[in-house]
Motif scaffolding. Structure first.
Motif, PDB file in Angstrom:
ATOM      1  N   LYS A 133      56.888  24.185  -4.240  1.00  0.00           N
ATOM      2  CA  LYS A 133      56.828  25.171  -2.952  1.00  0.00           C
ATOM      3  C   LYS A 133      54.669  24.080  -3.097  1.00  0.00           C
ATOM      4  O   LYS A 133      54.699  23.586  -4.016  1.00  0.00           O
ATOM      5  CB  LYS A 133      55.849  26.516  -3.897  1.00  0.00           C
ATOM      6  CG  LYS A 133      54.628  26.936  -3.312  1.00  0.00           C
ATOM      7  CD  LYS A 133      55.456  28.687  -3.521  1.00  0.00           C
ATOM      8  CE  LYS A 133      53.965  29.591  -2.752  1.00  0.00           C
ATOM      9  NZ  LYS A 133      53.460  30.785  -3.328  1.00  0.00           N
ATOM     10  N   GLU A 134      54.540  23.985  -1.731  1.00  0.00           N
ATOM     11  CA  GLU A 134      53.345  22.866  -1.577  1.00  0.00           C
ATOM     12  C   GLU A 134      52.003  24.129  -2.110  1.00  0.00           C
ATOM     13  O   GLU A 134      51.627  25.129  -1.916  1.00  0.00           O
ATOM     14  CB  GLU A 134      53.181  22.547  -0.165  1.00  0.00           C
ATOM     15  CG  GLU A 134      53.562  24.239   0.656  1.00  0.00           C
ATOM     16  CD  GLU A 134      53.038  22.965   1.950  1.00  0.00           C
ATOM     17  OE1 GLU A 134      52.384  24.035   3.307  1.00  0.00           O
ATOM     18  OE2 GLU A 134      54.169  22.317   2.977  1.00  0.00           O
ATOM     19  N   ASN A 135      51.141  23.078  -2.346  1.00  0.00           N
ATOM     20  CA  ASN A 135      49.498  24.036  -2.782  1.00  0.00           C
ATOM     21  C   ASN A 135      48.614  23.375  -1.282  1.00  0.00           C
ATOM     22  O   ASN A 135      48.984  23.732  -0.811  1.00  0.00           O
ATOM     23  CB  ASN A 135      49.222  22.883  -4.171  1.00  0.00           C
ATOM     24  CG  ASN A 135      48.449  21.627  -3.623  1.00  0.00           C
ATOM     25  OD1 ASN A 135      48.227  21.114  -2.512  1.00  0.00           O
ATOM     26  ND2 ASN A 135      48.539  21.013  -4.343  1.00  0.00           N
ATOM     27  N   GLU A 136      47.630  24.412  -1.838  1.00  0.00           N
ATOM     28  CA  GLU A 136      46.801  24.361  -0.598  1.00  0.00           C
ATOM     29  C   GLU A 136      46.466  23.247   0.160  1.00  0.00           C
ATOM     30  O   GLU A 136      46.332  23.217   0.992  1.00  0.00           O
ATOM     31  CB  GLU A 136      45.525  25.043  -0.890  1.00  0.00           C
ATOM     32  CG  GLU A 136      45.326  24.207  -2.368  1.00  0.00           C
ATOM     33  CD  GLU A 136      43.123  24.741  -2.801  1.00  0.00           C
ATOM     34  OE1 GLU A 136      42.729  25.017  -1.791  1.00  0.00           O
ATOM     35  OE2 GLU A 136      43.107  24.544  -3.974  1.00  0.00           O
ATOM     36  N   TYR A 137      47.099  21.764  -0.105  1.00  0.00           N
ATOM     37  CA  TYR A 137      46.672  21.020   0.078  1.00  0.00           C
ATOM     38  C   TYR A 137      47.920  20.414   0.718  1.00  0.00           C
ATOM     39  O   TYR A 137      48.374  19.305   1.468  1.00  0.00           O
ATOM     40  CB  TYR A 137      46.188  19.307  -0.743  1.00  0.00           C
ATOM     41  CG  TYR A 137      44.588  20.197  -0.759  1.00  0.00           C
ATOM     42  CD1 TYR A 137      43.426  19.767   0.383  1.00  0.00           C
ATOM     43  CD2 TYR A 137      44.753  20.506  -2.239  1.00  0.00           C
ATOM     44  CE1 TYR A 137      42.236  20.466  -0.681  1.00  0.00           C
ATOM     45  CE2 TYR A 137      43.207  20.539  -1.972  1.00  0.00           C
ATOM     46  CZ  TYR A 137      42.173  20.414  -1.633  1.00  0.00           C
ATOM     47  OH  TYR A 137      41.623  21.318  -2.344  1.00  0.00           O
ATOM     48  N   GLY A 138      48.907  21.236   0.924  1.00  0.00           N
ATOM     49  CA  GLY A 138      50.566  20.911   1.403  1.00  0.00           C
ATOM     50  C   GLY A 138      51.063  19.680   0.545  1.00  0.00           C
ATOM     51  O   GLY A 138      52.174  18.706   0.755  1.00  0.00           O
TER      52      GLY A 138
END
Length: 255
Positions: A133-138
């Motif tokens: 799953k990507e984080n807030e920065y992608g």
């Protein structure tokens, strides 16, 4: 990414630069899974650092062994989102020396471990990172490889080593470009002269003499300084597709 969020495969993680990286990850709250041929040192480090560290004895050139190591890491920690490739060898040999020509078998072995082994870990780890799953920065993952200043100014007797490390540096950008769509960054560190087990066979006087060839700091690098750069790369999302020299401004002489 933050170090405390990292679940890393560290090849060559039982000693030297890899060990320092494992220690830094654990210190910052992350997890590290060591992949190394030295089972004794790997188990000792795992025991010392506790539950945040896993270990699997594997040859990085073996597809089956690396796949098994990655599956073990995922089973232990749930997922992986980082790779630090530190496994490597550096046997010196002139192309044509007093004892004859450079062994083709030895040249192939250096390329196999340093370059192909690095690529093997990258490709098998990346296919697992793509489903993160990507984080807030992608971001979904990070791959950090280890080249050497020998990739750029190799000395006499380093033809095989320099070729292998130049290959590691050379594949950094194309792999970073490919994995950009997946949010996986790819970086390479090119260390200069560092006090690792490679230098342990040298007397202290010889190590000090080598250290004096480094402009500043006027000494051998500490493995902890390599780990410090790993941390900086982890936490700066704009670092991608580049090879960073970590060498105290040294430029190696011909011999």
């Amino acid at each position: 990414m933050k170090m405390k969020e990292c679940i890393a495969i560290v090849s060559g993680g039982a000693s030297g630069l890899g060990e320092a990286t494992v220690r830094k990850l654990v210190e910052k709250g992350g997890k590290a899974f060591i992949v190394d041929m030295d089972e004794e040192k790997g188990r000792e480090l795992q025991k010392e650092l506790g539950g945040g560290v896993g270990f699997y004895p594997a040859d990085v050139t073996s597809e089956e062994a690396v796949e098994t190591a990655i599956l073990n890491a995922i089973e232990s920690f749930g997922s992986i989102n980082m790779v630090v490739n530190c496994a490597g060898i550096a046997p010196p040999s002139k192309v044509v020396g007093r004892n004859g020509v450079h062994s083709l078998e030895q040249f192939s072995k250096v390329i196999q471990i340093n370059l192909i082994g690095t690529f093997n870990v990258i490709r098998l780890a990346a296919q697992n990172m793509q489903s993160n799953k990507e984080n807030e920065y992608g971001e979904r993952g990070l791959i950090i490889n280890t080249a050497s200043v020998a990739a750029f100014d190799g000395q006499i007797g380093q033809a095989a080593y320099s070729a292998s490390k130049a290959g590691v540096a050379g594949m950094t950008l194309p792999i970073a470009r490919e994995f950009a769509r997946d949010g996986i960054r790819v970086m390479t560190i090119a260390p200069g002269l560092f006090h690792t087990p490679m230098f342990d066979s040298l007397p202290e006087e010889a190590r000090a003499s080598l250290g004096k060839t480094v402009p500043f700091p006027n000494r051998l690098g500490y493995p902890s300084e390599y780990a410090q750069l790993v941390e900086a790369i982890v936490e700066n999302p704009m670092l991608n597709g580049e090879t960073i020299r970590l060498d105290g401004a040294i430029r190696m002489q011909p011999k």
